[in-house]
Design an enzyme around this catalytic site. Sequence first.
Site, PDB file in Angstrom:
ATOM      1  N   GLU A  89       0.829  -1.213   0.000  1.00  0.00           N
ATOM      2  CA  GLU A  89       0.000   0.000   0.000  1.00  0.00           C
ATOM      3  C   GLU A  89       0.858   1.255   0.000  1.00  0.00           C
ATOM      4  OE1 GLU A  89      -4.172  -0.674   1.962  1.00  0.00           O
ATOM      5  OE2 GLU A  89      -2.627  -1.326   3.383  1.00  0.00           O
ATOM      6  N   GLY A 120      -7.901  -0.756  20.197  1.00  0.00           N
ATOM      7  CA  GLY A 120      -6.612  -1.381  19.960  1.00  0.00           C
ATOM      8  C   GLY A 120      -6.454  -1.893  18.547  1.00  0.00           C
ATOM      9  N   HIS A 145      16.667  27.686  32.255  1.00  0.00           N
ATOM     10  CA  HIS A 145      15.540  28.451  32.795  1.00  0.00           C
ATOM     11  C   HIS A 145      15.232  29.617  31.864  1.00  0.00           C
ATOM     12  CE1 HIS A 145      12.949  30.438  35.736  1.00  0.00           C
ATOM     13  NE2 HIS A 145      13.589  31.571  35.436  1.00  0.00           N
TER      14      HIS A 145
END
Length: 454
Positions: free
Chosen positions: A34, A260, A433
Amino acid sequence: MKFDLVVIGAGPGGYVAAIRGAQLGMKTAVIEKEHLGGVCLNFGCIPTKALLKAADIYKTIKNSEEFGISCKDVSFDIKKIVERSRNVAQKLSKGIEFLLQKNNVTLFKGHATLSGNSKIDVKNSSENISAKNIIIATGARARKLDGLCEGIWYYKEAMLPSKLPESILIIGSGAIGMEFASLYNEFGSNVTVLEVCDTILRTEDEEISRMARKEFESRGIKIITGAKLESLTKEGDKFSAKISCIKEKVTFENVICAVGVQPNIENIGIENTKIEILDGYIKTNDNFETREKGVYAIGDVTSPPWLAHKASHEGIACVDGISGLSVHKLDKNMIPACIYSNPQIASVGISENEAKKLGLKVKVGKFPFSASGKAIAMGDDFGIIKMIFDANTGEILGAHMIGNGVTELIHSVTVAKSLESTEKELMNSIFPHPTLSESIHEATLAAFNRAIHI
């Protein structure tokens, strides 16, 4: 045609394995029936992230007044949003084709069938293919529930809507289900999630799961747990659902089944080999070998977790092993998991409850984004970083995160775990930071009663 290595399936495990084989000097081919990139690239990981990005932008614009910015008449075009996601997938698929060509990997387009004795038949190909080594990387597809009526959506249909449904029922609260719940909720659909278990996201740390549920519900998603779908019928242009905990039937414009996946092991010629199937998956040893000499298997077709990065890692490790290179054994506790809903969720290692069930004495540190300067400045301070350590050795047992951007943070803990770091290395590392990553440092400090900013 004779090859040193032939890979069946060009998903994130297969095409990576093929490229690695070529890098190591093997005459390599890959067979794909595919799309290059498999489900992940074409109808999974990548296009869903493009859709979720559009939803995030829409949400930000709607809330722009919080930043002092006025935007009037905000709207969206779902067809254009879907079109962009398809273009993203197509671009990457073409990129894989380029990579295969660059590495001199021969590509066969067609359905491959093992015919035994190291031979492979490819439908629509006149070539007779044989290989010294064969890797099965056929992946998985959406698992379907028995008794559901026609017309419901699975992941492929759910990411190709021609219009936005007014209401939608999502069966299953795993990563796929909650990503779609988040997506459709952001765009204004009335979303209901149905889960047979008592909690959503049951593979995640229980505390994170509870936080996620509370946040999803605060954003308007209705979540029903501990209940079953007793029946589902199509009545006109609506779906009528009978849910075990609700007396009356409930109607929805659309239904997504997200329970699933199941491995693609049918019609690939396994019956012509000695390959064993265990619990629906191809059985392999630690070196990815099947019972058929010279035939290996990787990715979703072998076992969960069903993750693209797991498949890619296995593909490389498998080929390295075939080549005689030293291979580090795959440890599933080292595989990070990411859910790209809003809020995002990420984890690696074991949960707090799992650690306790193993009889481990643990130290747990948490740092909320509500105490993070960067999160507050960004205008999204929901979330938490949770670090779990072995109290005796300082080993990092697990990290569990929820909040904006955490899927981009989890890798740092994965690297730390792979280096066998302890709390000392994390404490002594200098985090920049202001960043969200500082929260990992702070959560580590908190686990050992050294927190500064909480």
